[in-house]
Design a protein around this motif. Structure first.
Motif, PDB file in Angstrom:
ATOM      1  N   SER A  29      66.038 -21.672   0.295  1.00 12.15           N
ATOM      2  CA  SER A  29      65.026 -22.009  -0.762  1.00 12.15           C
ATOM      3  C   SER A  29      63.696 -21.848   0.188  1.00 12.15           C
ATOM      4  O   SER A  29      63.616 -22.193   1.218  1.00 12.15           O
ATOM      5  CB  SER A  29      65.183 -23.381  -1.536  1.00 12.15           C
ATOM      6  OG  SER A  29      65.277 -24.352  -0.282  1.00 12.15           O
ATOM      7  N   VAL A  30      62.640 -21.725  -0.927  1.00  9.16           N
ATOM      8  CA  VAL A  30      61.240 -21.672  -0.242  1.00  9.16           C
ATOM      9  C   VAL A  30      60.528 -22.695  -1.185  1.00  9.16           C
ATOM     10  O   VAL A  30      60.332 -22.664  -2.370  1.00  9.16           O
ATOM     11  CB  VAL A  30      60.790 -20.333  -0.468  1.00  9.16           C
ATOM     12  CG1 VAL A  30      59.142 -20.181  -0.246  1.00  9.16           C
ATOM     13  CG2 VAL A  30      61.145 -19.188   0.728  1.00  9.16           C
ATOM     14  N   ASP A  31      59.978 -23.624  -0.364  1.00  3.37           N
ATOM     15  CA  ASP A  31      59.057 -24.764  -0.873  1.00  3.37           C
ATOM     16  C   ASP A  31      57.631 -24.751  -0.190  1.00  3.37           C
ATOM     17  O   ASP A  31      57.351 -23.833   0.286  1.00  3.37           O
ATOM     18  CB  ASP A  31      59.550 -25.994  -0.787  1.00  3.37           C
ATOM     19  CG  ASP A  31      60.001 -26.465   0.410  1.00  3.37           C
ATOM     20  OD1 ASP A  31      59.275 -26.013   1.294  1.00  3.37           O
ATOM     21  OD2 ASP A  31      60.656 -27.571   0.614  1.00  3.37           O
TER      22      ASP A  31
ATOM     23  N   VAL B  40      53.415 -13.092   5.917  1.00  2.43           N
ATOM     24  CA  VAL B  40      54.009 -14.210   5.375  1.00  2.43           C
ATOM     25  C   VAL B  40      55.080 -13.927   4.173  1.00  2.43           C
ATOM     26  O   VAL B  40      56.024 -14.482   3.922  1.00  2.43           O
ATOM     27  CB  VAL B  40      52.698 -15.224   4.902  1.00  2.43           C
ATOM     28  CG1 VAL B  40      53.411 -16.240   3.871  1.00  2.43           C
ATOM     29  CG2 VAL B  40      52.353 -15.831   6.028  1.00  2.43           C
ATOM     30  N   LEU B  41      54.621 -12.941   3.338  1.00  2.00           N
ATOM     31  CA  LEU B  41      55.197 -12.517   2.061  1.00  2.00           C
ATOM     32  C   LEU B  41      56.695 -11.857   2.456  1.00  2.00           C
ATOM     33  O   LEU B  41      57.474 -12.249   1.797  1.00  2.00           O
ATOM     34  CB  LEU B  41      54.353 -11.509   1.046  1.00  2.00           C
ATOM     35  CG  LEU B  41      53.164 -12.356   0.392  1.00  2.00           C
ATOM     36  CD1 LEU B  41      52.166 -11.187  -0.221  1.00  2.00           C
ATOM     37  CD2 LEU B  41      53.617 -13.129  -0.619  1.00  2.00           C
ATOM     38  N   GLN B  42      56.326 -11.048   3.612  1.00  2.00           N
ATOM     39  CA  GLN B  42      57.682 -10.312   3.904  1.00  2.00           C
ATOM     40  C   GLN B  42      58.551 -11.616   4.239  1.00  2.00           C
ATOM     41  O   GLN B  42      59.796 -11.503   4.239  1.00  2.00           O
ATOM     42  CB  GLN B  42      57.407  -9.461   5.010  1.00  2.00           C
ATOM     43  CG  GLN B  42      56.674  -7.981   4.559  1.00  2.00           C
ATOM     44  CD  GLN B  42      56.239  -7.373   5.546  1.00  2.00           C
ATOM     45  OE1 GLN B  42      57.296  -6.570   6.171  1.00  2.00           O
ATOM     46  NE2 GLN B  42      54.809  -7.353   6.149  1.00  2.00           N
ATOM     47  N   ASP B  43      58.027 -12.435   5.257  1.00  4.97           N
ATOM     48  CA  ASP B  43      59.056 -13.204   5.750  1.00  4.97           C
ATOM     49  C   ASP B  43      59.751 -14.348   4.687  1.00  4.97           C
ATOM     50  O   ASP B  43      60.866 -14.658   4.748  1.00  4.97           O
ATOM     51  CB  ASP B  43      58.119 -14.264   6.892  1.00  4.97           C
ATOM     52  CG  ASP B  43      58.078 -13.599   8.213  1.00  4.97           C
ATOM     53  OD1 ASP B  43      58.492 -12.409   8.363  1.00  4.97           O
ATOM     54  OD2 ASP B  43      57.230 -14.288   9.016  1.00  4.97           O
ATOM     55  N   LEU B  44      58.875 -14.856   3.763  1.00  2.85           N
ATOM     56  CA  LEU B  44      59.391 -15.499   2.737  1.00  2.85           C
ATOM     57  C   LEU B  44      60.542 -14.758   1.848  1.00  2.85           C
ATOM     58  O   LEU B  44      61.384 -15.517   1.584  1.00  2.85           O
ATOM     59  CB  LEU B  44      58.294 -15.774   1.956  1.00  2.85           C
ATOM     60  CG  LEU B  44      57.246 -16.910   2.490  1.00  2.85           C
ATOM     61  CD1 LEU B  44      55.990 -17.430   1.608  1.00  2.85           C
ATOM     62  CD2 LEU B  44      58.044 -18.449   2.827  1.00  2.85           C
ATOM     63  N   TYR B  45      60.416 -13.506   1.812  1.00  7.69           N
ATOM     64  CA  TYR B  45      61.189 -12.758   0.788  1.00  7.69           C
ATOM     65  C   TYR B  45      62.567 -12.541   1.560  1.00  7.69           C
ATOM     66  O   TYR B  45      63.513 -12.748   1.030  1.00  7.69           O
ATOM     67  CB  TYR B  45      60.750 -11.195   0.694  1.00  7.69           C
ATOM     68  CG  TYR B  45      61.448 -10.322   0.036  1.00  7.69           C
ATOM     69  CD1 TYR B  45      61.363 -10.390  -1.505  1.00  7.69           C
ATOM     70  CD2 TYR B  45      62.357  -9.406   0.507  1.00  7.69           C
ATOM     71  CE1 TYR B  45      62.320  -9.506  -2.417  1.00  7.69           C
ATOM     72  CE2 TYR B  45      63.313  -8.666  -0.286  1.00  7.69           C
ATOM     73  CZ  TYR B  45      63.065  -8.572  -1.612  1.00  7.69           C
ATOM     74  OH  TYR B  45      63.903  -7.781  -2.357  1.00  7.69           O
ATOM     75  N   GLU B  46      62.271 -12.376   2.803  1.00  5.08           N
ATOM     76  CA  GLU B  46      63.671 -12.288   3.650  1.00  5.08           C
ATOM     77  C   GLU B  46      64.442 -13.633   3.688  1.00  5.08           C
ATOM     78  O   GLU B  46      65.710 -13.446   3.612  1.00  5.08           O
ATOM     79  CB  GLU B  46      63.246 -11.990   5.138  1.00  5.08           C
ATOM     80  CG  GLU B  46      62.792 -10.183   5.320  1.00  5.08           C
ATOM     81  CD  GLU B  46      62.355 -10.087   6.786  1.00  5.08           C
ATOM     82  OE1 GLU B  46      62.356 -10.997   7.448  1.00  5.08           O
ATOM     83  OE2 GLU B  46      61.775  -8.987   6.836  1.00  5.08           O
ATOM     84  N   LYS B  47      63.626 -14.714   3.692  1.00  2.00           N
ATOM     85  CA  LYS B  47      64.404 -16.249   3.521  1.00  2.00           C
ATOM     86  C   LYS B  47      65.265 -16.356   2.269  1.00  2.00           C
ATOM     87  O   LYS B  47      66.278 -16.731   2.398  1.00  2.00           O
ATOM     88  CB  LYS B  47      63.350 -16.979   3.963  1.00  2.00           C
ATOM     89  CG  LYS B  47      62.970 -17.243   5.434  1.00  2.00           C
ATOM     90  CD  LYS B  47      61.764 -18.287   5.421  1.00  2.00           C
ATOM     91  CE  LYS B  47      61.225 -18.305   6.977  1.00  2.00           C
ATOM     92  NZ  LYS B  47      60.195 -19.244   7.272  1.00  2.00           N
ATOM     93  N   LEU B  48      64.247 -15.738   1.394  1.00  2.00           N
ATOM     94  CA  LEU B  48      64.972 -15.918  -0.023  1.00  2.00           C
ATOM     95  C   LEU B  48      66.195 -14.908  -0.163  1.00  2.00           C
ATOM     96  O   LEU B  48      67.307 -15.384  -0.848  1.00  2.00           O
ATOM     97  CB  LEU B  48      64.051 -15.619  -1.184  1.00  2.00           C
ATOM     98  CG  LEU B  48      62.803 -16.758  -1.339  1.00  2.00           C
ATOM     99  CD1 LEU B  48      61.707 -16.128  -2.077  1.00  2.00           C
ATOM    100  CD2 LEU B  48      63.424 -17.957  -2.214  1.00  2.00           C
ATOM    101  N   GLU B  49      66.162 -13.798   0.537  1.00  3.26           N
ATOM    102  CA  GLU B  49      67.317 -12.863   0.375  1.00  3.26           C
ATOM    103  C   GLU B  49      68.486 -13.569   1.124  1.00  3.26           C
ATOM    104  O   GLU B  49      69.543 -13.054   0.574  1.00  3.26           O
ATOM    105  CB  GLU B  49      66.760 -11.493   0.920  1.00  3.26           C
ATOM    106  CG  GLU B  49      66.163 -10.417   0.235  1.00  3.26           C
ATOM    107  CD  GLU B  49      66.253  -9.241   0.813  1.00  3.26           C
ATOM    108  OE1 GLU B  49      66.625  -8.159   0.344  1.00  3.26           O
ATOM    109  OE2 GLU B  49      66.177  -9.212   2.112  1.00  3.26           O
ATOM    110  N   SER B  50      68.311 -14.308   2.094  1.00  2.00           N
ATOM    111  CA  SER B  50      69.327 -14.644   3.037  1.00  2.00           C
ATOM    112  C   SER B  50      69.988 -16.105   2.078  1.00  2.00           C
ATOM    113  O   SER B  50      71.165 -16.615   2.557  1.00  2.00           O
ATOM    114  CB  SER B  50      69.050 -15.201   4.266  1.00  2.00           C
ATOM    115  OG  SER B  50      68.147 -16.125   4.228  1.00  2.00           O
ATOM    116  N   GLY B  51      69.475 -16.432   1.087  1.00  2.33           N
ATOM    117  CA  GLY B  51      70.131 -17.606   0.272  1.00  2.33           C
ATOM    118  C   GLY B  51      68.997 -18.839   0.452  1.00  2.33           C
ATOM    119  O   GLY B  51      69.542 -20.058  -0.018  1.00  2.33           O
TER     120      GLY B  51
END
Length: 336
Positions: free
Chosen positions: A85-87, A72-83
């Motif tokens: 947002s994470v809620d 989960v942490l890796q997936d969320l980090y990659e989403k944030l890296e791509s620009g």
């Protein structure tokens, strides 16, 4: 991103420490959230403990939970890296899609979406499925010309269908979007409604307007409705039409009679896609009148090119209490 796992000396062998190293500290700050609230949400859902040490997150817990948290942490980090947002909703969806949840699907469904992310891009937002069942459903909407989405309220059946319709429309794959519902009162008499025909039927259609306004600017929705590129109409208005080069959604299909369902399904024309959504537990038809959705399942279930996707309370993406309410009613159903 570096990952390592080591058991603390003299500890329970099932409870180890997984270290995740993140290169961009600014992205890591967003990953943790204000006052580490994102980490707290993951800890609560997966029964782990997460500690930050500089640009490293240490995850403590039993092996299965720890592996899911790391994913989960890796997936969320990659989403944030791509620009992106994470809620809280995004975190909840990522948790649901991590680890064993996907294994509850049939083999062909797992193969269908195992290649990566499933995204539905619209004018206002990019929509991502938040459960394995939603992911398979979205894939089937793109793959099949006729698809059913069946399950309880709050599982995203109509919302995702409208998102896919908007995506195909703005991509030029269909010429119009047609959204329909049976105009059946949900257990109460609404009485005589004032105004013209549009004023009378709009209260029944409001959930479809709400979904559209989430994906397209308000002015564009109004213009497209004026130009007949988007139609929102009661099911009865479909009689006698052939719906060609259109993305067609029938919502609340459990309230269509057998004859209405047959009438609607036979409107499918060249270049069109049709989606039927409904909840078998919320039939508002008069006593003794058969639901067209149930009959369609029975009659069409073995036709190869028609897909049936099913949702449960586990797929509810509204308030967490909604899932508990649905489960309580489902548990009581055999005794009712």
């Amino acid at each position: 991103m570096a990952i390592s796992t080591m058991p603390p000396e003299g500890s329970n062998p099932n409870v180890s420490e997984t270290l995740l190293e993140f290169p961009d500290n600014r992205v890591l700050i967003d990953l943790c959230g204000e006052y580490d609230r994102n980490l707290a949400q993951i800890e609560q859902k997966l029964a782990v403990q997460i500690l930050r040490r500089g640009n490293v997150l240490a995850v403590f817990g039993e092996a299965g939970s720890r592996e899911r948290a790391a994913e989960v942490l890796q997936d969320l980090y990659e989403k944030l890296e791509s620009g992106r947002s994470v809620d809280a909703g995004e975190i909840d969806g990522t948790i649901r899609l991590a680890g064993p949840d996907a294994a509850t699907l049939e083999g062909d469904q797992i193969e269908m979406f195992s290649a990566g992310l499933v995204e539905v891009k619209t004018r206002k937002k990019t929509v991502m499925p938040r459960t394995a069942a939603q992911k398979a459903y979205v894939q089937s909407l793109f793959k099949n010309e006729l698809a059913f989405g069946i399950g309880p309220a709050g599982t995203g059946k109509t919302y995702l269908a409208v998102a896919v319709g908007v995506n195909l429309f703005i991509g030029g794959h269909v010429d119009k979007i047609i959204l329909s519902r049976p105009a059946v009162e949900a257990g109460e008499r609404l009485g005589f409604l004032p105004g013209d025909m549009k004023d009378k039927v709009d209260p029944y259609m409001q959930p479809l307007y709400d979904a559209l306004n989430d994906f397209l600017p308000d002015k564009q929705v109004a213009k497209l409705i004026e130009d007949k590129k988007i139609e929102i109409a009661p099911l009865a208005f479909m009689r006698g039409r052939t719906l060609s080069n259109a993305f067609v959604v029938l919502d609340e299909a459990q309230n269509a009679t057998t004859m209405q369902m047959k009438m609607f399904l036979t409107r499918l024309g060249e270049g069109s896609r049709m989606v039927i959504t409904g909840d078998r537990t919320q039939v508002d038809l008069p006593r003794g009148v058969s639901s067209g959705l149930r009959d369609a399942e029975r009659l069409l279930g073995n036709i190869k090119d028609i897909s049936f996707n099913y949702f449960t309370a586990k797929d509810v993406v509204r308030h967490p209490l909604v899932a508990k309410i649905i489960e309580a009613y489902e548990a009581d159903a055999p005794r009712s």
